[in-house]
Design a protein around this motif. Structure first.
Motif, PDB file in Angstrom:
ATOM      1  N   VAL A 142      27.898  -8.186 -79.072  1.00 34.67           N
ATOM      2  CA  VAL A 142      28.210  -7.237 -80.156  1.00 34.67           C
ATOM      3  C   VAL A 142      27.397  -7.601 -81.400  1.00 34.67           C
ATOM      4  N   ALA A 143      27.387  -8.893 -81.743  1.00 32.66           N
ATOM      5  CA  ALA A 143      26.640  -9.358 -82.920  1.00 32.66           C
ATOM      6  C   ALA A 143      25.145  -9.113 -82.748  1.00 32.66           C
ATOM      7  N   GLU A 144      24.650  -9.367 -81.541  1.00 34.63           N
ATOM      8  CA  GLU A 144      23.216  -9.150 -81.286  1.00 34.63           C
ATOM      9  C   GLU A 144      22.856  -7.669 -81.386  1.00 34.63           C
ATOM     10  N   LYS A 145      23.755  -6.823 -80.888  1.00 38.04           N
ATOM     11  CA  LYS A 145      23.513  -5.375 -80.964  1.00 38.04           C
ATOM     12  C   LYS A 145      23.474  -4.929 -82.434  1.00 38.04           C
ATOM     13  N   GLU A 146      24.373  -5.467 -83.229  1.00 38.79           N
ATOM     14  CA  GLU A 146      24.451  -5.069 -84.644  1.00 38.79           C
ATOM     15  C   GLU A 146      23.275  -5.607 -85.455  1.00 38.79           C
ATOM     16  N   ASN A 147      22.878  -6.838 -85.175  1.00 36.08           N
ATOM     17  CA  ASN A 147      21.843  -7.494 -85.983  1.00 36.08           C
ATOM     18  C   ASN A 147      20.443  -7.370 -85.403  1.00 36.08           C
ATOM     19  N   GLY A 148      20.365  -6.922 -84.156  1.00 38.15           N
ATOM     20  CA  GLY A 148      19.064  -6.850 -83.478  1.00 38.15           C
ATOM     21  C   GLY A 148      18.726  -8.189 -82.830  1.00 38.15           C
ATOM     22  N   SER A 149      18.026  -8.120 -81.707  1.00 37.82           N
ATOM     23  CA  SER A 149      17.626  -9.347 -80.999  1.00 37.82           C
ATOM     24  C   SER A 149      16.472 -10.014 -81.744  1.00 37.82           C
ATOM     25  N   ARG A 150      16.505 -11.338 -81.824  1.00 35.92           N
ATOM     26  CA  ARG A 150      15.399 -12.070 -82.466  1.00 35.92           C
ATOM     27  C   ARG A 150      14.129 -11.980 -81.638  1.00 35.92           C
ATOM     28  N   ARG A 151      14.300 -11.981 -80.319  1.00 36.48           N
ATOM     29  CA  ARG A 151      13.155 -11.891 -79.402  1.00 36.48           C
ATOM     30  C   ARG A 151      13.409 -10.763 -78.422  1.00 36.48           C
ATOM     31  N   LYS A 152      12.356 -10.283 -77.818  1.00 32.40           N
ATOM     32  CA  LYS A 152      12.539  -9.246 -76.805  1.00 32.40           C
ATOM     33  C   LYS A 152      11.487  -9.387 -75.717  1.00 32.40           C
ATOM     34  N   VAL A 153      11.849  -8.929 -74.537  1.00 35.99           N
ATOM     35  CA  VAL A 153      10.921  -8.922 -73.408  1.00 35.99           C
ATOM     36  C   VAL A 153      10.112  -7.638 -73.446  1.00 35.99           C
ATOM     37  N   VAL A 154       8.785  -7.773 -73.367  1.00 36.78           N
ATOM     38  CA  VAL A 154       7.904  -6.612 -73.261  1.00 36.78           C
ATOM     39  C   VAL A 154       7.093  -6.742 -71.975  1.00 36.78           C
ATOM     40  N   PHE A 155       6.726  -5.611 -71.409  1.00 38.71           N
ATOM     41  CA  PHE A 155       5.875  -5.577 -70.223  1.00 38.71           C
ATOM     42  C   PHE A 155       4.476  -5.141 -70.639  1.00 38.71           C
ATOM     43  N   PHE A 156       3.468  -5.676 -69.951  1.00 35.11           N
ATOM     44  CA  PHE A 156       2.094  -5.392 -70.368  1.00 35.11           C
ATOM     45  C   PHE A 156       1.153  -5.286 -69.177  1.00 35.11           C
ATOM     46  N   LYS A 157       0.019  -4.630 -69.418  1.00 35.96           N
ATOM     47  CA  LYS A 157      -1.135  -4.703 -68.528  1.00 35.96           C
ATOM     48  C   LYS A 157      -2.339  -5.052 -69.393  1.00 35.96           C
ATOM     49  N   THR A 158      -3.443  -5.408 -68.759  1.00 34.51           N
ATOM     50  CA  THR A 158      -4.575  -5.938 -69.532  1.00 34.51           C
ATOM     51  C   THR A 158      -5.891  -5.177 -69.329  1.00 34.51           C
ATOM     52  N   GLY A 159      -5.979  -4.352 -68.268  1.00 35.94           N
ATOM     53  CA  GLY A 159      -7.272  -3.735 -67.973  1.00 35.94           C
ATOM     54  C   GLY A 159      -8.251  -4.710 -67.343  1.00 35.94           C
ATOM     55  N   ASP A 160      -7.775  -5.876 -66.950  1.00 36.80           N
ATOM     56  CA  ASP A 160      -8.614  -6.945 -66.405  1.00 36.80           C
ATOM     57  C   ASP A 160      -7.905  -7.515 -65.187  1.00 36.80           C
ATOM     58  N   ARG A 161      -8.657  -8.038 -64.221  1.00 39.43           N
ATOM     59  CA  ARG A 161      -8.042  -8.534 -62.993  1.00 39.43           C
ATOM     60  C   ARG A 161      -7.546  -9.981 -63.107  1.00 39.43           C
ATOM     61  N   ARG A 162      -7.921 -10.672 -64.161  1.00 43.26           N
ATOM     62  CA  ARG A 162      -7.510 -12.074 -64.285  1.00 43.26           C
ATOM     63  C   ARG A 162      -6.012 -12.157 -64.559  1.00 43.26           C
ATOM     64  N   ILE A 163      -5.294 -12.888 -63.690  1.00 47.59           N
ATOM     65  CA  ILE A 163      -3.836 -12.980 -63.814  1.00 47.59           C
ATOM     66  C   ILE A 163      -3.470 -13.789 -65.056  1.00 47.59           C
ATOM     67  N   VAL A 164      -2.506 -13.283 -65.803  1.00 47.92           N
ATOM     68  CA  VAL A 164      -1.987 -13.986 -66.982  1.00 47.92           C
ATOM     69  C   VAL A 164      -0.733 -14.740 -66.535  1.00 47.92           C
ATOM     70  N   ARG A 165      -0.831 -16.034 -66.424  1.00 46.67           N
ATOM     71  CA  ARG A 165       0.239 -16.832 -65.834  1.00 46.67           C
ATOM     72  C   ARG A 165       1.409 -17.022 -66.790  1.00 46.67           C
ATOM     73  N   ALA A 166       2.584 -17.248 -66.187  1.00 50.80           N
ATOM     74  CA  ALA A 166       3.762 -17.584 -66.991  1.00 50.80           C
ATOM     75  C   ALA A 166       3.467 -18.808 -67.854  1.00 50.80           C
ATOM     76  N   GLU A 167       4.030 -18.812 -69.042  1.00 49.45           N
ATOM     77  CA  GLU A 167       3.874 -19.870 -70.059  1.00 49.45           C
ATOM     78  C   GLU A 167       2.594 -19.740 -70.875  1.00 49.45           C
ATOM     79  N   THR A 168       1.748 -18.749 -70.572  1.00 52.81           N
ATOM     80  CA  THR A 168       0.582 -18.517 -71.427  1.00 52.81           C
ATOM     81  C   THR A 168       1.052 -18.083 -72.814  1.00 52.81           C
ATOM     82  N   PRO A 169       0.550 -18.703 -73.894  1.00 60.45           N
ATOM     83  CA  PRO A 169       0.957 -18.284 -75.248  1.00 60.45           C
ATOM     84  C   PRO A 169       0.502 -16.849 -75.538  1.00 60.45           C
TER      85      PRO A 169
END
Length: 374
Positions: free
Chosen positions: A276-303
């Motif tokens: 409830v608090a997070e909904k009211e105040n907004g999440s500090r972080r959020k998950v986004v999905f992406f593509k790159t236009g490039d075939r090189r895999i972007v591995r987990a933990e990449t900054p």
């Protein structure tokens, strides 16, 4: 090192050319011929997965519905016999213990499917909170095997082996019946974004059923599929994986699973106050999905870097999309740094550095490919 656990089909996979690896303490096939071909088969025809490592739990008793509505964030009260519910269950902090499927078989009789790597943790959590309710919690994981047949031809293949009328089974519904003479809970669910069925059955019947499905699927172009294709398929569909898009630190709201959090369902569920608090105040972080236009895999933990080059988050999943032929993934980023999907200018662009090459992350609202669920 502890010995790897095995599903009833371990030797069957080896005999069919499966490359076996350690997955969450289980010896499982990561691929057969190729992850690329297995992935494409599921999108175009059908693929057969062994997911017998998943956990199964019976929850029964007069308080079963009340207990489960306290345990999970989604609304168990909306279930009726033959219906399946997807839901996270949360810690008081709002972080996720696990995500699971809840099946209602009949009054006071529920069946849960939980993630393989979380079975012991989940059972301890469920039993701890069940103590205040009139319910029994029984671990059935060793009793069941689970085969998933996924793809546009999945229904036709399963229908060829059963007298059950699969056309009457809607998405996220189930029936009980026999498939190739094997008694199954036939669930129209899955983790690929395609139509398909998950078949829960007695562990001792696994080889019989797998042989029958493989033979029936040959004319349809069925391929055996491993965990590699399972992961690339779920990411193309935009589905979360525990330990990546959802964790003990990442809430369903931050993960984009707000639709599973029923704050007004009339039950005080674990984690509700924090959410409830997070909904009211907004999440500090959020998950986004992406593509790159490039075939090189972007591995987990990449900054993930913001416009000024400062780190604003990290990649949590990354793979090559066989259907798009480019890298796709998800990242957990600071909410104020997250561009909106389909923003023409992409607002504040996010980038990653792949071995000295800077790639822009194009934010996408999943699924990444068109999915033709029935």
């Amino acid at each position: 090192m502890s010995e790897l656990k095995r599903t009833p089909l371990r030797d069957w996979h080896a005999a069919h050319g499966g490359r076996l690896v350690d997955f969450a303490g289980w010896e499982m096939p990561v691929q057969y011929r190729s992850i690329l071909e297995e992935h494409k088969a599921v999108r175009r025809t059908a693929g057969l997965f062994d997911v017998s490592h998943m956990g199964e739990v019976d929850v029964r008793g007069p308080d079963a519905a009340k207990f489960l509505n306290h345990l999970v964030t989604n609304d168990v009260a909306k279930l009726f016999p033959g219906r399946v519910l997807y839901s996270p269950m949360c810690y008081p902090s709002g972080g996720v213990v696990d995500d699971l499927l809840v099946y209602l078989r009949g009054p006071e009789d529920f069946f849960l499917c939980i993630n393989a790597g979380n079975i012991d943790k989940d059972l301890a959590w469920i039993r701890e909170h069940a103590a205040k309710f009139a319910v029994t919690v029984t671990d059935r994981s060793a009793d069941y095997a689970l085969l998933a047949l996924q793809g546009p031809q999945a229904a036709a293949i399963v229908q060829s082996l059963t007298g059950a009328k699969l056309g009457l089974v809607k998405y996220y519904h189930f029936i009980e019946g026999t498939v190739a003479g094997v008694h199954c809970l036939i669930s129209r669910t899955g983790y690929t974004g395609e139509d398909g069925f998950e078949l829960y059955h007695a562990a001792g019947d696994a080889t019989t059923l797998a042989d029958a499905l493989l033979a029936a699927g040959q004319p349809y172009g069925l391929e055996l599929a491993g965990l590699g294709a399972r992961d690339s398929l779920r990411l193309e569909a935009g589905y979360p994986l525990y330990g990546h898009e959802i964790t003990a630190e990442v809430s369903p709201l931050a993960a984009g699973l707000g639709w599973t959090v029923k704050l007004d369902k009339g039950a005080d569920f674990i984690g509700r106050d924090a959410l409830v608090a997070e909904k009211e105040n907004g999440s500090r972080r959020k998950v986004v999905f992406f593509k790159t236009g490039d075939r090189r895999i972007v591995r987990a933990e990449t900054p993930v870097l913001g416009p000024g080059g400062a780190e604003v988050g990290r990649v949590v999943s990354g793979t090559l999309s066989p259907m798009l032929n480019e890298a796709i993934g998800s990242a957990l980023v600071q909410a104020d740094a997250a561009p909106q999907p389909f923003d023409a200018a992409q607002g504040r662009p996010l980038t990653v550095d792949i071995r000295g090459t800077k790639l822009n992350l194009q934010i996408v609202k999943p699924p990444f490919v068109e999915l033709k669920k029935h």
